[in-house]
Design an enzyme around this catalytic site. Sequence first.
Site, PDB file in Angstrom:
ATOM      1  N   ASP A 227       0.865  -1.173   0.000  1.00 28.23           N
ATOM      2  CA  ASP A 227       0.000   0.000   0.000  1.00 28.23           C
ATOM      3  C   ASP A 227       0.902   1.224   0.000  1.00 28.23           C
ATOM      4  O   ASP A 227       2.126   1.098  -0.137  1.00 28.23           O
ATOM      5  CB  ASP A 227      -0.960  -0.006   1.199  1.00 28.23           C
TER       6      ASP A 227
ATOM      7  N   GLU B 122     -10.311   3.908  -4.949  1.00 24.37           N
ATOM      8  CA  GLU B 122     -10.033   5.187  -4.289  1.00 24.37           C
ATOM      9  C   GLU B 122      -8.971   6.041  -4.987  1.00 24.37           C
ATOM     10  O   GLU B 122      -8.082   6.595  -4.360  1.00 24.37           O
ATOM     11  CB  GLU B 122      -9.647   4.946  -2.830  1.00 24.37           C
TER      12      GLU B 122
ATOM     13  N   HIS C 190      -3.243   3.997  -3.727  1.00 26.95           N
ATOM     14  CA  HIS C 190      -2.627   3.179  -2.677  1.00 26.95           C
ATOM     15  C   HIS C 190      -1.241   2.720  -3.106  1.00 26.95           C
ATOM     16  O   HIS C 190      -0.845   1.570  -2.868  1.00 26.95           O
ATOM     17  CB  HIS C 190      -3.519   1.980  -2.345  1.00 26.95           C
TER      18      HIS C 190
END
Length: 641
Positions: free
Chosen positions: A288, A413, A342
């Site tokens: 991440d 995201e 991420h």
Amino acid sequence: MFRYHKFIMKPAGLKKILYFLLLMCGVLIFYLMRYQFSPLSNLSLRLTNKQDDPDHNPAQTEKQPDVWTWRCENEKCIRYQRNRKEPEVSLATCNMLCGSMQLWPKPTGLVSLGTRTISFTVDQIVLETEFVGALEKLVKSAFSCFKENVAKLCGKSDSKNSDINSFKINVNVIKTNVTKLHFDTDESYSLTLKTIKTDLVVIIKATTFFGARHGFETLSQLIWWDEYTHGGTLKVLKGALINDSPMFSYRGLMLDTARNFIPVVKIKKVLVGMAANKLNVFHWHITDSQSFPFRSIRVPKMSAFGAYGRDMVYHPDDIKDIVNYALVRGIRVVIEIDTPAHAGNGWNWGPSEGLGELAVCVNEQPWSAYCGEPPCGQLNPINPNTYDVLEKLYKDIIELTKEDEIFHLGGDEVNLECWSRKLKWNNDTGYYSDLHDLWGKFTVEALQRLKKANGGKLPKHVVMWSSNLSKKPYTTKYLNKNNIVIQVWGPLQWGEGVDLLREGYRLILSHVDAWYLDCGFGRWREMGEAACDPYRTWQSVYMHRPWQILGTNRHNILGGEACLWSEQVDLDSVEARLWPRAAAFAERVWNDPPFDAYAAVGVAEDVYTRLNTQRDRLISRGLVAEAMWPQWCSQNPGMCL
């Protein structure tokens, strides 16, 4: 002025002093001997030694007559003060013989269990099989896991009490060439347990090894430790017939090991818990924006720049070890390197190698302007070198896991503001009025690189997190429903699953409002609210049955996945965060038991007792699991429910 006077003791005085000293020594010795052999002293020493000894086994404690016994009344075990003439019945034995079966997850087919028991020893268990090659190795390894789990029930007891000569397990597998798990793999099994003369014989029949492995697991749940009989002994039902198969082919558990590093030994314990609950996909969110602990064979700079430390890296041999460990337990490993968002630390070495910025917004402040949590970071979609690195990473993952049917691309995201502010546009890169199109172009190129990494063939099931890209009009524009599977993580009330099913997409469900096990532990950063309060109880995990609401094209729901993100989880807390809540999830996706949504009590009473028994099994296998209720409730379930 001091004067010195010479003092001379007479012989009679010296004798008196010597006699006095001898008398005092005698008194001291007397009191020491008295304390040494006093009952109170011995009890104190015994308690101290047992509490300090980590290997102390309660089964070996000096047996005292037990005040309590349990009787089966109205399909519940009720505790009574024992009559001296009445035989002792332990709670474990009562539970196994009274009312609901103590199997978890509950089988989907026919179950017939005997009401009589047999004592046996671990040494009497033998495997009868005639397999060869890879299947033989898998079956024998699964048998070893089964036998080890049974042995752990005994602790350090060396009880030799037995009612039989041998405990024979015969395994029959039809498709001997199936040694990898796929979506269409038959995981069904049947188990027959019976006595033949002086032997206990178990027959496990399955189409594939994976069904046979589940048979071993169910057999282990028909065995328990009875501390009352013969001072402690293993017991098993004298007869049983079970037919079983899962409702869903995808029964996953996702673990994030990037926010906080989770060592290999702990990951293996997670796999032990998964196997005990018949979960079959370990979704490993391995990197991440915080860290990149994956040691790539082809791009070693990723972990060199991105790992928290040299001892916080997953080397190729570690990953192979975990993959093999999982396979024996009926689990496939799907590794995810999330992109294009991420992705931060670990991607910041490009300029020093003349490759330009592989990622942008890395560790950017204020973080709230560029990502959902610190630190920020997203891949640079207009740098062609970014895709070269991705292709190498994809090839590493496929080679290490040997998983070529499922591949997780990430894809959630994306912060368009980051790209808008930080990308350096020119005539070659162009400019996108709608940055969703840039996101879509990135996804198309990433899929092409995945295809090349997989030998020119795109994996049959490429999984992506639900996002703005999985909404109209971008879905049909960039995501081919014949290859793309959407993992829906938003709450059920968002309704995105309904829309995707109507469009013909296949889904894996991971609704944050039910199956995110990291929620409810408060705010870990000063800015913003806690990520996803409140805490998800095991009851809320168990009662979530989203396919009943989604309705349309339910056959396109491949299964579900419980998720544990690790912002507030590390090696010391990972097990308790998972169990027994992930076990509750496991029964939902294996059996999908019905319940009355309008009833006063949504969860049936037997679920409480069965899950508590399953929790005890997990603990016997060395796992840590949250308590479900006071121990008094285990001994008096009818008075708590």
